[in-house]
Every structure is written in C-alpha cells, then in structure tokens.
Design an enzyme around this catalytic site. Sequence first.
Site, short mmCIF file in Angstrom:
data_model
loop_
_atom_site.label_atom_id
_atom_site.label_comp_id
_atom_site.label_asym_id
_atom_site.label_seq_id
_atom_site.Cartn_x
_atom_site.Cartn_y
_atom_site.Cartn_z
N CYS A 81 0.85 -1.19 0.00
CA CYS A 81 0.00 0.00 0.00
C CYS A 81 0.89 1.24 0.00
CB CYS A 81 -0.89 -0.03 1.24
SG CYS A 81 -1.80 1.49 1.56
N HIS A 213 -8.22 -3.59 2.23
CA HIS A 213 -7.15 -2.91 2.98
C HIS A 213 -7.30 -1.39 2.85
CE1 HIS A 213 -2.93 -2.20 4.37
NE2 HIS A 213 -3.07 -1.14 3.59
N GLU A 214 -7.46 -0.91 1.62
CA GLU A 214 -7.54 0.55 1.42
C GLU A 214 -8.74 1.15 2.13
OE1 GLU A 214 -5.07 2.14 0.31
OE2 GLU A 214 -4.02 0.32 -0.32
N HIS A 217 -8.13 2.27 5.57
CA HIS A 217 -7.60 3.64 5.67
C HIS A 217 -8.73 4.66 5.52
CE1 HIS A 217 -3.52 2.30 5.75
NE2 HIS A 217 -3.51 1.85 4.52
N HIS A 223 -1.62 1.49 9.28
CA HIS A 223 -1.08 0.15 9.11
C HIS A 223 -0.85 -0.53 10.45
CE1 HIS A 223 0.42 1.44 4.93
NE2 HIS A 223 -0.68 0.73 4.82
#
Length: 289
Positions: A81, A213-214, A217, A223
């Site tokens: 990422c 995952h993104e 955020h 992370h």
Amino acid sequence: MKAFRLFVILGLLSITFSRRVSVSEEEYLEQYGYLTPVSDGVERSDDELREGLLSFQRRNNLPETGTMTSETRARMSQPRCGVRDDEPQQSLLRFAWVGTKWLSTSLTYSFLNYTTDIPVNDTREAIEAAFKLWSDVSPLRFTKVDPSSNPDINILFSDGEHGDNNPFDGPLGVLAHAFYPGPGFGGDAHFDEAENFTINGGPGIDLFQVAAHEFGHSLGLNHSSDPAALMWPYYSGYIPNFMLPQDDINGIQYIYGSNPDAPSTTSAPDNEIHERNEDCLCIRRKPDI
C-alpha cells in the site's frame, strides 16, 4: 600514527555503511515515514540512516541491526500500500488508528471509473464484498451512489500522476492508496491501473484484498504491525474465504464500536476528547494524570 589509522578505519566504515543504503532505498524510507525529508543536495548522516533502518525493521518485525540486510531489502521489494507507516495515536494493540473518524456510520461511495482488467459487474461485486468485511463487524453501512451525489468515498483507477500529488510507480510497487476521513480527498481510494487486477485467485493482484485494505484507511485505520492483519502494509496475495482478522476487528471497533446486530466484543475508551471537523470527527486521547 595510531590515531590516524583509527580515523581512516572509521572513515572507511562510514563510507561502507552509506553505500549499503542505495538512493532508492533511502527514498523508500523517507516515502513511508522512516526518515525526515531533507533539502536537495543535503546528505543524511549515518546515524540518521541507522535510526531509519532500525525503525523500519522494528515496525516490520525484522532483526534490528540498523544496517541494510537481505531481509530488510526483501521486505522493501514487496508490493504494498502507498500509505505511510506513521506512528499510531494509540498503542493498546497492534492495530493503529490515526485519530479521525466519520461522524455518520451511513457512508456513501461512488466509482469515478472502472479498471479495464475485469468486467464492471465483477469490479462492483469485489468492492461491495470489501466494504462488507468492515460492516459485518461494525455499525458502518455503505451505499453506492452516483458521483454527482458528493459521496464520502470516491473510487478511482488510474496510473502515474492522477491529481493527488501521489503518483503511482508502475506494476508491483505501490498497488493503491487511500485517504483518511476528512474533507477534500478524505476517504477516497485510488488503485494503480498499471497493476493487473483480478478476482477469485486469478493471475495478478486480487482487487478484493487490496480494496478491503484501502477501505480500512478510508475509515481511519493506519497500518498494523501484525503480519496476519488485513492492515499489514504488504500485499499477502489471494486468500480464499477470507475473514477479517481479529486485529482489524479490534481496530475498527475501537473507532466505531461493534455491529449492533451482533454481540459486542469491545467497549470504547472513556478518556477521549472529541472535536468536530466538517464531516469527520477528530479524537485525541486525554493526557494521563
């Protein structure tokens, strides 16, 4: 004479150490928050490089040598990422929270375009499944809307420079990046169209895994230092029947609480200061007394 020999030896050691860290590796450490930016033409000291390497090795569960080892170099070469590995605002567990969250738990998202790698319907299903990972364990709910509706989260596929001063670097480097809750780009998720995105274990980069995952955020998580966590910064490949790991559950419930339709597993801390900022909430920990 002995003093002169010692000076020469120390000088050679300094030169040798510096050469072990290439320019690209030094830029990598700066890009992901392990070295403080310096002006053009300014060289960092060996002590600064050692501290940067030690910090990177510590965050990535590598032997802490302060030198450029083969393990360190291998980790740097992994697809990952593009979000920085900044220090978390809390240190209760291995997950990391940046200190901002959405005020509403009903969030909207929109596609600004689609990847050319897979059919549009498959892209939509992968994105929907990625959001569902987070909504299954929290009160968050996600609704797809038209881009003209000013959504909370815009999804973009692009390569190279794409308007946010964070250009992508081509295949198998930075796979995607996203922005924390807030105004402007806040919440948006950008995917490097130079990658070969795929679904269900096909050859290439699994879109569902990267998107999930993104979106972590986009919701306020940084992370994690847990290699088993979805919010570990490095791409782990396609995982059949993927379920959100406990560290990620702990993180999202720390911010938003648990799913009201499921048994509660965590409780929110009571030592917080809440500050409103447009459509997101900034939260600071009260100082310990």
